[in-house]
Motif scaffolding. Structure first.
Motif, PDB file in Angstrom:
ATOM      1  N   ARG A 181      -7.063   1.128 -16.869  1.00  0.00           N
ATOM      2  CA  ARG A 181      -7.118  -0.037 -15.984  1.00  0.00           C
ATOM      3  C   ARG A 181      -5.732  -0.418 -15.492  1.00  0.00           C
ATOM      4  O   ARG A 181      -5.534  -0.734 -14.312  1.00  0.00           O
ATOM      5  N   LEU A 182      -4.749  -0.357 -16.390  1.00  0.00           N
ATOM      6  CA  LEU A 182      -3.388  -0.716 -16.012  1.00  0.00           C
ATOM      7  C   LEU A 182      -2.804   0.288 -15.025  1.00  0.00           C
ATOM      8  O   LEU A 182      -2.212  -0.088 -14.013  1.00  0.00           O
ATOM      9  N   GLU A 183      -2.953   1.573 -15.316  1.00  0.00           N
ATOM     10  CA  GLU A 183      -2.404   2.589 -14.422  1.00  0.00           C
ATOM     11  C   GLU A 183      -3.048   2.533 -13.054  1.00  0.00           C
ATOM     12  O   GLU A 183      -2.384   2.711 -12.023  1.00  0.00           O
ATOM     13  N   THR A 184      -4.356   2.282 -13.006  1.00  0.00           N
ATOM     14  CA  THR A 184      -5.044   2.182 -11.721  1.00  0.00           C
ATOM     15  C   THR A 184      -4.560   0.966 -10.944  1.00  0.00           C
ATOM     16  O   THR A 184      -4.298   1.047  -9.739  1.00  0.00           O
ATOM     17  N   ALA A 185      -4.428  -0.166 -11.637  1.00  0.00           N
ATOM     18  CA  ALA A 185      -3.968  -1.392 -10.967  1.00  0.00           C
ATOM     19  C   ALA A 185      -2.557  -1.222 -10.415  1.00  0.00           C
ATOM     20  O   ALA A 185      -2.266  -1.617  -9.279  1.00  0.00           O
ATOM     21  N   LEU A 186      -1.651  -0.636 -11.203  1.00  0.00           N
ATOM     22  CA  LEU A 186      -0.288  -0.414 -10.727  1.00  0.00           C
ATOM     23  C   LEU A 186      -0.273   0.504  -9.511  1.00  0.00           C
ATOM     24  O   LEU A 186       0.473   0.276  -8.556  1.00  0.00           O
ATOM     25  N   ALA A 187      -1.092   1.550  -9.540  1.00  0.00           N
ATOM     26  CA  ALA A 187      -1.148   2.474  -8.407  1.00  0.00           C
ATOM     27  C   ALA A 187      -1.694   1.783  -7.159  1.00  0.00           C
ATOM     28  O   ALA A 187      -1.192   2.003  -6.048  1.00  0.00           O
ATOM     29  N   LEU A 188      -2.704   0.933  -7.319  1.00  0.00           N
ATOM     30  CA  LEU A 188      -3.279   0.235  -6.164  1.00  0.00           C
ATOM     31  C   LEU A 188      -2.271  -0.740  -5.553  1.00  0.00           C
ATOM     32  O   LEU A 188      -2.162  -0.836  -4.328  1.00  0.00           O
ATOM     33  N   VAL A 189      -1.548  -1.455  -6.400  1.00  0.00           N
ATOM     34  CA  VAL A 189      -0.534  -2.374  -5.886  1.00  0.00           C
ATOM     35  C   VAL A 189       0.546  -1.606  -5.142  1.00  0.00           C
ATOM     36  O   VAL A 189       0.904  -1.934  -4.006  1.00  0.00           O
ATOM     37  N   GLU A 190       1.084  -0.560  -5.779  1.00  0.00           N
ATOM     38  CA  GLU A 190       2.163   0.203  -5.155  1.00  0.00           C
ATOM     39  C   GLU A 190       1.688   0.927  -3.902  1.00  0.00           C
ATOM     40  O   GLU A 190       2.428   1.048  -2.920  1.00  0.00           O
ATOM     41  N   GLY A 191       0.452   1.425  -3.930  1.00  0.00           N
ATOM     42  CA  GLY A 191      -0.083   2.113  -2.757  1.00  0.00           C
ATOM     43  C   GLY A 191      -0.251   1.182  -1.569  1.00  0.00           C
ATOM     44  O   GLY A 191       0.054   1.552  -0.427  1.00  0.00           O
ATOM     45  N   TRP A 192      -0.732  -0.035  -1.839  1.00  0.00           N
ATOM     46  CA  TRP A 192      -0.891  -1.010  -0.747  1.00  0.00           C
ATOM     47  C   TRP A 192       0.471  -1.412  -0.195  1.00  0.00           C
ATOM     48  O   TRP A 192       0.653  -1.491   1.022  1.00  0.00           O
ATOM     49  N   VAL A 193       1.422  -1.668  -1.074  1.00  0.00           N
ATOM     50  CA  VAL A 193       2.769  -2.039  -0.625  1.00  0.00           C
ATOM     51  C   VAL A 193       3.374  -0.923   0.214  1.00  0.00           C
ATOM     52  O   VAL A 193       3.957  -1.167   1.284  1.00  0.00           O
ATOM     53  N   ALA A 194       3.245   0.317  -0.241  1.00  0.00           N
ATOM     54  CA  ALA A 194       3.790   1.445   0.519  1.00  0.00           C
ATOM     55  C   ALA A 194       3.145   1.542   1.896  1.00  0.00           C
ATOM     56  O   ALA A 194       3.822   1.853   2.896  1.00  0.00           O
ATOM     57  N   THR A 195       1.852   1.261   1.979  1.00  0.00           N
ATOM     58  CA  THR A 195       1.133   1.365   3.253  1.00  0.00           C
ATOM     59  C   THR A 195       1.603   0.312   4.250  1.00  0.00           C
ATOM     60  O   THR A 195       1.881   0.613   5.417  1.00  0.00           O
ATOM     61  N   VAL A 196       1.704  -0.950   3.803  1.00  0.00           N
ATOM     62  CA  VAL A 196       2.094  -2.005   4.741  1.00  0.00           C
ATOM     63  C   VAL A 196       3.574  -1.913   5.101  1.00  0.00           C
ATOM     64  O   VAL A 196       3.972  -2.211   6.235  1.00  0.00           O
ATOM     65  N   VAL A 197       4.403  -1.478   4.142  1.00  0.00           N
ATOM     66  CA  VAL A 197       5.829  -1.315   4.450  1.00  0.00           C
ATOM     67  C   VAL A 197       6.020  -0.187   5.457  1.00  0.00           C
ATOM     68  O   VAL A 197       6.840  -0.298   6.379  1.00  0.00           O
ATOM     69  N   ASP A 198       5.280   0.887   5.297  1.00  0.00           N
ATOM     70  CA  ASP A 198       5.363   1.991   6.262  1.00  0.00           C
ATOM     71  C   ASP A 198       4.960   1.527   7.650  1.00  0.00           C
ATOM     72  O   ASP A 198       5.594   1.879   8.657  1.00  0.00           O
ATOM     73  N   ALA A 199       3.908   0.700   7.737  1.00  0.00           N
ATOM     74  CA  ALA A 199       3.454   0.201   9.034  1.00  0.00           C
ATOM     75  C   ALA A 199       4.495  -0.718   9.665  1.00  0.00           C
ATOM     76  O   ALA A 199       4.690  -0.705  10.891  1.00  0.00           O
ATOM     77  N   ALA A 200       5.172  -1.511   8.831  1.00  0.00           N
ATOM     78  CA  ALA A 200       6.151  -2.451   9.371  1.00  0.00           C
ATOM     79  C   ALA A 200       7.473  -1.788   9.704  1.00  0.00           C
ATOM     80  O   ALA A 200       8.160  -2.189  10.654  1.00  0.00           O
ATOM     81  N   ALA A 201       7.862  -0.774   8.917  1.00  0.00           N
ATOM     82  CA  ALA A 201       9.200  -0.184   9.070  1.00  0.00           C
ATOM     83  C   ALA A 201       9.226   1.096   9.871  1.00  0.00           C
ATOM     84  O   ALA A 201      10.284   1.488  10.381  1.00  0.00           O
ATOM     85  N   GLY A 202       8.069   1.749   9.985  1.00  0.00           N
ATOM     86  CA  GLY A 202       8.041   3.086  10.572  1.00  0.00           C
ATOM     87  C   GLY A 202       8.695   3.195  11.935  1.00  0.00           C
ATOM     88  O   GLY A 202       9.411   4.162  12.219  1.00  0.00           O
ATOM     89  N   HIS A 203       8.484   2.215  12.805  1.00  0.00           N
ATOM     90  CA  HIS A 203       9.038   2.278  14.161  1.00  0.00           C
ATOM     91  C   HIS A 203      10.269   1.384  14.322  1.00  0.00           C
ATOM     92  O   HIS A 203      10.767   1.230  15.436  1.00  0.00           O
ATOM     93  N   ARG A 204      10.734   0.821  13.226  1.00  0.00           N
ATOM     94  CA  ARG A 204      11.893  -0.080  13.297  1.00  0.00           C
ATOM     95  C   ARG A 204      13.109   0.467  12.546  1.00  0.00           C
ATOM     96  O   ARG A 204      14.240   0.210  12.958  1.00  0.00           O
ATOM     97  N   LEU A 205      12.901   1.146  11.440  1.00  0.00           N
ATOM     98  CA  LEU A 205      13.997   1.656  10.626  1.00  0.00           C
ATOM     99  C   LEU A 205      14.060   3.176  10.749  1.00  0.00           C
ATOM    100  O   LEU A 205      13.091   3.858  10.404  1.00  0.00           O
ATOM    101  N   PRO A 206      15.170   3.721  11.199  1.00  0.00           N
ATOM    102  CA  PRO A 206      15.273   5.166  11.445  1.00  0.00           C
ATOM    103  C   PRO A 206      15.017   6.025  10.211  1.00  0.00           C
ATOM    104  O   PRO A 206      14.498   7.134  10.319  1.00  0.00           O
ATOM    105  N   HIS A 207      15.387   5.539   9.044  1.00  0.00           N
ATOM    106  CA  HIS A 207      15.265   6.343   7.833  1.00  0.00           C
ATOM    107  C   HIS A 207      14.156   5.824   6.915  1.00  0.00           C
ATOM    108  O   HIS A 207      14.200   6.014   5.696  1.00  0.00           O
ATOM    109  N   ALA A 208      13.141   5.210   7.486  1.00  0.00           N
ATOM    110  CA  ALA A 208      12.070   4.628   6.672  1.00  0.00           C
ATOM    111  C   ALA A 208      11.364   5.682   5.821  1.00  0.00           C
ATOM    112  O   ALA A 208      11.066   5.453   4.639  1.00  0.00           O
ATOM    113  N   ASP A 209      11.094   6.852   6.400  1.00  0.00           N
ATOM    114  CA  ASP A 209      10.394   7.895   5.641  1.00  0.00           C
ATOM    115  C   ASP A 209      11.236   8.385   4.467  1.00  0.00           C
ATOM    116  O   ASP A 209      10.710   8.590   3.368  1.00  0.00           O
TER     117      ASP A 209
END
Length: 474
Positions: free
Chosen positions: A329-357
């Motif tokens: 349960r803990l490992e799944t929860a940590l992965a879901l939190v980190e996965g969601w954060v990575a997704t929204v950060v990629d959407a926000a930074a992808g076209h704004r920060l040259p080295h986002a990837d």
């Protein structure tokens, strides 16, 4: 008679007297050879002896629970300062404040959750220790209490179990409350100091690696406080060939995204911390390792316990279904939190920060492997705070964004039963495409009035929302 336990010596014992002319100074001694009392062993400088007495009296006076958290804080701060902890300059505070506010603005376009930031902070490493120690104490108390209890239990022997003893010694031991049992409270105090010192050393080491208040996926800081560590940002950027401002802004996006999620998913904080505590309660203490380490322990040297336990795991997980479920349960929860954060950060930074990837990949590698301090902490509590299936979770969140849009993706956080499970990580596309009619209106209604809608059906197939509502009806 066998040697006295755990490094304690007897007055007048010529084999242990430091001024024995037949024994060279320091011969046969090792670090911690004075037992838990350190400088209280061989008498040397009177001032050192007096200082050690005062220190020991302070340790014995601790009344705040099984673990001496005052000592833990002092050890952590000392460890941080010893390695260098530059003060945060006003200019750095301004840079952090601007980065967090700009990042929060960008996130408004890529998630339905409003800002979770009520204040911004630029912390030194010592300030990170101060701000996060209350949560560490909550997480570590269950497992640390077991070690303290175990140490006290080492002294509950009956004199009859010790073989032939002189009548005078047997009488004396019986007079202190059941054999060696009279030493148990003192040893529990010493155990609390030992575990506090070890925890402080681990937290102090971790402070040298973190970059924010949510860097390891748990909400460690005060609620609503977004914080970055300028020293940690500088260390993270070494060797990346990326401008400092861009690195700071990227890490600010991650911090602000965590704050939005923890701030507007009311059950998430308690669920994550509860999973850690549940896992810790299922740990057992390796008494043989603890017993063998005791002679090397010196309360005046906080590193002694860590060195004595090196190469061994003091805390062992119990092989029970409850323990396995808590870890999953803990490992799944940590992965879901980190996965969601990575997704929204990629959407926000992808076209704004040259080295986002490149920065995102650096974060993924860092979270997947863990640093030396994180591994040290894992040895302490028997748990690695890492999202082992971060990539699979990120694939699911990205797929949900494409299939259902931002609103549909973020709506899954309305209830834990709606979220992907560990089994769904094996088939991300199946989860994304398999519940297109998901209806969470019943859960939203229940959240408003404290009840669950009894007919929260979402289509022909039963959904997790139906199950949750059905459970409420008995």
């Amino acid at each position: 008679m066998a040697d006295p336990p755990f490094g304690f010596g007897l007055p007048g014992d010529r084999d242990k007297e430091p001024d024995d002319p037949q024994q060279p100074s320091g011969a046969g001694q090792s670090p911690g050879a004075g037992g838990p009392f350190g400088a209280l062993g061989p008498l040397g400088d009177p001032q050192q002896f007096a200082d050690a007495l005062r220190q020991f009296a302070d340790l014995m006076a601790w009344k705040g629970g099984p673990v001496n958290w005052d000592l833990a804080k002092n050890v952590a701060r000392h460890a941080v300062v010893a390695e260098g902890d530059p003060s945060v300059l006003d200019s750095q505070r301004h840079q952090v404040d601007e980065a967090l506010r700009l990042a929060d603005l960008w996130l408004g376009d890529v998630t339905t959750f409003p800002s979770g930031i009520r204040s911004t902070q630029a912390w030194s490493r010592s300030e990170w220790v101060e701000a996060t120690l209350p949560v560490w104490s909550k997480l570590c108390d269950p497992i640390a209490a077991k070690a303290v209890e175990t140490m006290g239990g080492m002294f509950t022997l009956d004199p009859d179990d010790l073989g032939d003893l002189p009548p005078e010694m047997r009488t004396a031991m019986s007079a202190v409350g059941g054999g060696l049992g009279g030493l148990a409270p003192m040893m529990q105090q010493i155990g609390g100091a030992m575990v506090g010192g070890q925890t402080g050393a681990a937290v102090g080491a971790l402070a040298r690696e973190v970059v924010s208040s949510t860097d390891i996926g748990l909400p460690l800081g005060p609620e609503g406080t977004a914080a970055l560590l300028p020293a940690g940002i500088t260390e993270f950027g070494r060797g990346l060939s990326v401008d400092d401002d861009e690195i700071r802004l990227f890490l600010a996006l991650r911090e602000a995204a965590h704050q939005r999620l923890f701030g507007h998913v009311p059950w998430l904080r308690a669920s994550l911390l509860g999973a850690v505590e549940e896992y810790a309660r299922g740990m057992t203490v390796d008494t043989s390792l603890l017993r063998s380490a005791m002679p090397q322990v010196d309360l005046t040297n906080p590193e002694a316990l860590r060195e004595a336990l090196a190469g061994g795991a003091l805390f062992q997980p119990e092989d029970t279904p409850e323990q396995k479920n808590a870890l999953a349960r803990l490992e799944t929860a940590l992965a879901l939190v980190e996965g969601w954060v990575a997704t929204v950060v990629d959407a926000a930074a992808g076209h704004r920060l040259p080295h986002a990837d490149a920065l995102a990949e650096a974060i993924r590698r860092r979270r997947a492997t863990g640093g030396p301090a994180e591994r040290t902490f894992a040895t302490l509590v028997g748990l690695e705070l890492r999202p082992r299936r971060l990539r699979e979770a990120a694939v699911i969140w990205q797929g949900l964004t494409e299939a259902r849009g931002i609103d549909g993706r973020d709506a899954l956080w309305a209830h834990p039963d709606l979220l992907p499970t560990a089994e769904d990580f094996d088939d991300p596309d199946g989860f994304v495409r398999g519940r297109p009619e998901l209806d969470i209106s019943s859960l939203e209604t229940g959240a408003e009035d404290g009840t669950a809608d009894e007919d929260g059906t979402a289509g022909p197939a039963e959904t997790p929302g139906d199950k949750a509502a059905g459970d409420d009806t008995g």
